[in-house]
Scaffold this motif. Structure first.
Motif, PDB file in Angstrom:
ATOM      1  N   VAL A 114      37.422  29.356  79.552  1.00 34.38           N
ATOM      2  CA  VAL A 114      37.678  28.352  80.544  1.00 34.38           C
ATOM      3  C   VAL A 114      37.457  28.807  81.777  1.00 34.38           C
ATOM      4  CG1 VAL A 114      38.886  26.528  81.308  1.00 34.38           C
ATOM      5  CG2 VAL A 114      38.688  26.817  79.171  1.00 34.38           C
ATOM      6  N   GLY A 115      38.237  30.023  82.087  1.00 33.22           N
ATOM      7  CA  GLY A 115      38.345  30.395  83.571  1.00 33.22           C
ATOM      8  C   GLY A 115      36.977  31.067  84.142  1.00 33.22           C
ATOM      9  N   LYS A 116      36.382  31.918  83.200  1.00 34.33           N
ATOM     10  CA  LYS A 116      34.942  32.512  83.534  1.00 34.33           C
ATOM     11  C   LYS A 116      33.638  32.107  82.865  1.00 34.33           C
ATOM     12  CE  LYS A 116      38.045  36.598  83.995  1.00 34.33           C
ATOM     13  NZ  LYS A 116      38.410  37.643  83.422  1.00 34.33           N
ATOM     14  N   GLU A 117      33.673  31.686  81.962  1.00 32.43           N
ATOM     15  CA  GLU A 117      32.476  31.581  81.129  1.00 32.43           C
ATOM     16  C   GLU A 117      31.792  30.091  80.738  1.00 32.43           C
ATOM     17  OE1 GLU A 117      33.885  33.455  77.378  1.00 32.43           O
ATOM     18  OE2 GLU A 117      34.144  35.389  78.496  1.00 32.43           O
ATOM     19  N   MET A 118      32.349  28.979  81.363  1.00 36.59           N
ATOM     20  CA  MET A 118      31.837  27.916  80.859  1.00 36.59           C
ATOM     21  C   MET A 118      30.480  27.561  82.033  1.00 36.59           C
ATOM     22  SD  MET A 118      34.875  25.372  79.498  1.00 36.59           S
ATOM     23  CE  MET A 118      35.497  24.676  80.796  1.00 36.59           C
ATOM     24  N   TYR A 119      29.755  26.612  81.284  1.00 36.67           N
ATOM     25  CA  TYR A 119      28.699  26.278  82.291  1.00 36.67           C
ATOM     26  C   TYR A 119      29.091  24.938  82.738  1.00 36.67           C
ATOM     27  CZ  TYR A 119      25.355  29.970  80.954  1.00 36.67           C
ATOM     28  OH  TYR A 119      24.856  31.338  80.882  1.00 36.67           O
ATOM     29  N   THR A 120      29.557  24.536  83.692  1.00 32.90           N
ATOM     30  CA  THR A 120      30.234  23.305  84.302  1.00 32.90           C
ATOM     31  C   THR A 120      29.363  22.824  85.515  1.00 32.90           C
ATOM     32  OG1 THR A 120      32.326  23.980  83.371  1.00 32.90           O
ATOM     33  CG2 THR A 120      32.335  22.441  85.130  1.00 32.90           C
ATOM     34  N   PHE A 121      29.078  21.873  85.448  1.00 32.69           N
ATOM     35  CA  PHE A 121      27.984  21.025  86.439  1.00 32.69           C
ATOM     36  C   PHE A 121      28.767  19.757  86.948  1.00 32.69           C
ATOM     37  CE2 PHE A 121      25.973  22.412  82.709  1.00 32.69           C
ATOM     38  CZ  PHE A 121      24.815  23.535  83.419  1.00 32.69           C
ATOM     39  N   LYS A 122      28.356  19.186  87.920  1.00 34.37           N
ATOM     40  CA  LYS A 122      28.559  17.733  88.395  1.00 34.37           C
ATOM     41  C   LYS A 122      27.566  16.961  87.771  1.00 34.37           C
ATOM     42  CE  LYS A 122      32.231  17.706  91.535  1.00 34.37           C
ATOM     43  NZ  LYS A 122      33.147  18.387  90.485  1.00 34.37           N
ATOM     44  N   SER A 123      27.848  15.777  87.156  1.00 33.86           N
ATOM     45  CA  SER A 123      26.752  14.960  86.722  1.00 33.86           C
ATOM     46  C   SER A 123      26.421  14.333  88.058  1.00 33.86           C
ATOM     47  CB  SER A 123      27.392  13.932  85.836  1.00 33.86           C
ATOM     48  OG  SER A 123      28.345  13.162  86.560  1.00 33.86           O
ATOM     49  N   ARG A 124      25.311  13.319  87.922  1.00 28.30           N
ATOM     50  CA  ARG A 124      24.531  12.560  89.004  1.00 28.30           C
ATOM     51  C   ARG A 124      25.825  11.736  89.646  1.00 28.30           C
ATOM     52  NH1 ARG A 124      19.552  13.241  89.709  1.00 28.30           N
ATOM     53  NH2 ARG A 124      18.244  14.202  88.097  1.00 28.30           N
ATOM     54  N   GLY A 125      26.562  11.135  88.829  1.00 30.88           N
ATOM     55  CA  GLY A 125      27.758  10.317  89.117  1.00 30.88           C
ATOM     56  C   GLY A 125      28.893  10.917  89.746  1.00 30.88           C
ATOM     57  N   GLY A 126      28.858  12.456  89.759  1.00 35.21           N
ATOM     58  CA  GLY A 126      30.017  13.255  90.472  1.00 35.21           C
ATOM     59  C   GLY A 126      31.005  13.561  89.438  1.00 35.21           C
ATOM     60  N   LYS A 127      30.621  13.579  88.352  1.00 44.54           N
ATOM     61  CA  LYS A 127      31.777  13.767  87.084  1.00 44.54           C
ATOM     62  C   LYS A 127      31.610  15.119  86.896  1.00 44.54           C
ATOM     63  CE  LYS A 127      33.322   9.312  85.587  1.00 44.54           C
ATOM     64  NZ  LYS A 127      32.196   8.428  85.147  1.00 44.54           N
ATOM     65  N   SER A 128      32.647  15.932  86.417  1.00 45.47           N
ATOM     66  CA  SER A 128      32.613  17.104  85.950  1.00 45.47           C
ATOM     67  C   SER A 128      32.173  17.394  84.472  1.00 45.47           C
ATOM     68  CB  SER A 128      33.739  18.247  86.368  1.00 45.47           C
ATOM     69  OG  SER A 128      33.760  19.538  85.693  1.00 45.47           O
ATOM     70  N   ILE A 129      31.164  17.967  84.121  1.00 46.88           N
ATOM     71  CA  ILE A 129      30.798  18.056  82.662  1.00 46.88           C
ATOM     72  C   ILE A 129      30.477  19.282  82.335  1.00 46.88           C
ATOM     73  CG2 ILE A 129      30.024  15.503  82.539  1.00 46.88           C
ATOM     74  CD1 ILE A 129      27.000  16.613  83.094  1.00 46.88           C
ATOM     75  N   THR A 130      30.520  19.818  81.028  1.00 43.17           N
ATOM     76  CA  THR A 130      30.525  20.947  80.683  1.00 43.17           C
ATOM     77  C   THR A 130      29.668  21.309  79.283  1.00 43.17           C
ATOM     78  OG1 THR A 130      32.427  21.724  81.643  1.00 43.17           O
ATOM     79  CG2 THR A 130      31.570  23.077  79.798  1.00 43.17           C
ATOM     80  N   LEU A 131      28.693  22.190  79.351  1.00 38.55           N
ATOM     81  CA  LEU A 131      28.093  22.449  78.042  1.00 38.55           C
ATOM     82  C   LEU A 131      29.018  23.244  77.169  1.00 38.55           C
ATOM     83  CD1 LEU A 131      24.645  24.096  79.142  1.00 38.55           C
ATOM     84  CD2 LEU A 131      24.890  22.044  77.592  1.00 38.55           C
ATOM     85  N   ARG A 132      29.126  22.841  75.939  1.00 40.10           N
ATOM     86  CA  ARG A 132      30.312  23.262  75.231  1.00 40.10           C
ATOM     87  C   ARG A 132      30.368  24.649  74.743  1.00 40.10           C
ATOM     88  NH1 ARG A 132      28.125  20.920  69.105  1.00 40.10           N
ATOM     89  NH2 ARG A 132      26.501  22.280  69.036  1.00 40.10           N
ATOM     90  N   PRO A 133      31.476  25.367  74.974  1.00 41.67           N
ATOM     91  CA  PRO A 133      31.565  26.588  74.749  1.00 41.67           C
ATOM     92  C   PRO A 133      31.831  27.131  73.374  1.00 41.67           C
ATOM     93  CG  PRO A 133      33.407  25.969  75.950  1.00 41.67           C
ATOM     94  CD  PRO A 133      32.589  24.779  75.695  1.00 41.67           C
ATOM     95  N   GLU A 134      32.484  26.148  72.597  1.00 45.01           N
ATOM     96  CA  GLU A 134      32.684  25.985  71.146  1.00 45.01           C
ATOM     97  C   GLU A 134      33.047  24.616  70.675  1.00 45.01           C
ATOM     98  OE1 GLU A 134      36.735  25.967  70.072  1.00 45.01           O
ATOM     99  OE2 GLU A 134      36.730  24.085  71.207  1.00 45.01           O
ATOM    100  N   ALA A 135      33.107  24.479  69.284  1.00 44.21           N
ATOM    101  CA  ALA A 135      32.730  23.134  69.068  1.00 44.21           C
ATOM    102  C   ALA A 135      34.177  22.359  68.450  1.00 44.21           C
ATOM    103  CB  ALA A 135      32.147  23.114  67.495  1.00 44.21           C
ATOM    104  N   THR A 136      35.343  23.320  68.296  1.00 42.84           N
ATOM    105  CA  THR A 136      36.342  22.545  67.855  1.00 42.84           C
ATOM    106  C   THR A 136      37.067  21.494  68.720  1.00 42.84           C
ATOM    107  OG1 THR A 136      36.935  24.725  67.096  1.00 42.84           O
ATOM    108  CG2 THR A 136      38.751  23.334  67.041  1.00 42.84           C
ATOM    109  N   ALA A 137      36.913  21.671  70.042  1.00 40.20           N
ATOM    110  CA  ALA A 137      37.607  20.438  70.784  1.00 40.20           C
ATOM    111  C   ALA A 137      36.749  19.193  70.732  1.00 40.20           C
ATOM    112  CB  ALA A 137      37.557  21.050  72.283  1.00 40.20           C
ATOM    113  N   SER A 138      35.306  19.222  70.592  1.00 42.11           N
ATOM    114  CA  SER A 138      34.654  18.297  70.228  1.00 42.11           C
ATOM    115  C   SER A 138      34.883  17.711  69.055  1.00 42.11           C
ATOM    116  CB  SER A 138      33.084  18.514  70.373  1.00 42.11           C
ATOM    117  OG  SER A 138      32.868  19.109  71.602  1.00 42.11           O
TER     118      SER A 138
END
Ligand code: HAM
Length: 430
Positions: free
Chosen positions: A60-84
């Motif tokens: 979470v601290g260093k490795e996630m691909y995190t972006f702002k969506s067009r609507g300004g929300k923070s979204i992330t490409l999953r780094p693992e599947a368990t959470a989903s």
């Protein structure tokens, strides 16, 4: 020329067949062990990963691909599947009808790590998650299933490492002991670990920085602080593994890189991949369903790192190449016309068949058939049409036979001795 991104790879034909075999073996395994497939999306709200994997983790601290969506929300490409999978279990109230769920998912994960052998930025995992079972029987059964998977794929040089990370009840005592050491060695710790010492001391044991590793070499082990229930649970897991003949090593240093774990944790490690020695990892996460807004439900799972597994699989790649059964070498417009009909019909009944579409010479068509490793070449030109017979050449034995033009498909079916449809053939192999 535009190249792919660093750490993002193409898996090309020639390699992809081994991947397909691995995935098919996984699907068969999951079916045998009563798992159902789930396909969560690859993008989630960032908060999901922060709350489950933990803010102090490297992921979470260093490795996630995190972006702002067009609507300004923070979204992330999953780094693992368990959470989903946990989110989905809660969102769809799967627990309401039948809390015990065995789910699996196969797909890409994304972590912005420094690429090296066995470590990529887009990598693939085969995940298994079990909800609703608190018994240590399932911990042992999951490890048994994992070892069965590796053995079905004839993977050697692997070993199971297990540990227990205790529960809410036994962790405070351990944290106290660890904190005593952390306060003494603070000067040797990296900035991250100094922060972790205060917020999440267990995470310091997972730090890769050499000075931290050295300073914490003599750190207490959580397994020595387990409460009575956790000790009983861990002893039972070991007993059930023994009963199934699964050899394992208790690895007191195994803390795993995600915060959600409780009690049993495990990794399957190999000596074949240098630093990236974990081919699979998992464990119990009894508090996560509740922490993410669901009911109190125990859970446990694992993920296999497909990229690493592929690298240590000793299977002969060639054995998985799918080659055409028939190559139709047609010479002249009329023959190509007929060839087109046979190719469509043969493809339709599950016989992989190829032809040349550009009217090349027989010699170059034969060369192409050879390169493609076709089992048979069916040769048809003006001469053959006149005689009403095509030449069928066995590319292995080089024997040739004449077959009537009006029963090409029947004759090829007989020659190939295969069933009418691929589906039936596959079921037979199963
Ligand atoms: P993990 O240990 O972070 O656990 O990842 C599982 C496996 O994914 C690793 O053992 C490794 O084989 C592979 N892997 C991780 N990062 C990379 C990478 N950058 N490149 C290639 N392979 C990689 C989890 O992800 C947990 N969700 C497992 C789990 C499921 N625990 C409970 N349920």
């Amino acid at each position: 020329m535009i190249q792919s991104l660093k750490g993002f790879r193409d898996i090309l034909p020639g390699d992809v067949e081994v991947w397909q075999h691995m995935e098919m073996t996984a699907r068969d395994l999951f079916e045998d062990f009563g798992f159902k497939e789930i396909r969560p999306p690859v993008m989630e709200k960032t908060e999901l990963f922060k709350r489950s994997i933990g803010e102090e983790t490297d992921i979470v601290g260093k490795e996630m691909y995190t972006f702002k969506s067009r609507g300004g929300k923070s979204i992330t490409l999953r780094p693992e599947a368990t959470a989903s999978v946990v989110r989905s279990y809660i969102q769809h109230k799967m627990y309401a009808v039948e809390p015990v769920r065995k789910l699996y998912t196969i797909g890409p994960m994304f972590r912005s790590e420094n690429p090296q052998q066995g470590r990529y930025r887009q990598f693939y995992q085969i995940n298994a998650e079990v909800f609703g079972i608190a018994s240590p029987l399932i911990d042992a059964q999951l490890i048994f299933m994992l070892m069965t998977f590796f053995s079905r794929l004839q993977v050697k040089d692997i070993g199971a490492h297990i540990n227990s990370l205790g529960c809410k009840k036994c962790r405070p005592e351990f944290h106290k002991a660890l904190s005593v050491l952390l306060s003494k060695v603070g000067d040797s710790l990296c900035d991250d670990c100094n922060k972790r010492s205060l917020k999440n001391p267990l995470r310091t044991l997972d730090c890769k920085v050499t000075s931290c590793r050295n300073a914490l070499a003599e750190a207490p082990a959580i397994v020595d602080f387990l409460c009575e229930e956790c000790t009983e649970h861990f002893d039972a897991v070991k007993r059930f593994l023994d009963r199934q003949g699964i050899s394992f090593e208790v690895d007191k240093q195994l803390v795993r890189g995600l915060d959600y774990y409780t009690r049993t944790t495990f990794e399957i490690q190999t000596g074949l991949l240098g630093a990236q020695n974990a081919v699979a990892g998992g464990g119990r996460y009894d508090g996560l369903v509740k922490a993410l807004g669901g009911p109190e439900q125990p859970a446990i799972g694992f993920a296999v790192g497909c990229d690493r597994l592929i690298e240590i699989m000793t299977l002969d790649k060639k054995a998985y190449m799918k080659n055409p059964s028939v190559f139709v070498a047609a010479l002249g417009t009329q023959s190509m016309d007929m060839a087109y009909g046979w190719v469509c019909e043969l493809n339709n009944i599950g016989i992989p068949t190829e032809m040349d579409y550009s009217g090349r010479s027989l010699k170059s068509q034969m060369k192409r058939a050879d390169r493609m490793n076709a089992a048979y070449v069916l040769i048809v030109g003006e001469e053959e049409i006149k005689k009403g017979e095509a030449v069928l050449r066995d590319m292995n034995t080089k024997e040739q036979a004449l077959i009537p033009l009006n029963s090409i498909v029947d004759n090829l079916q007989k020659a190939l001795k295969i069933r009418n449809t691929k589906h039936e053939t596959r079921n037979n192999i199963k």
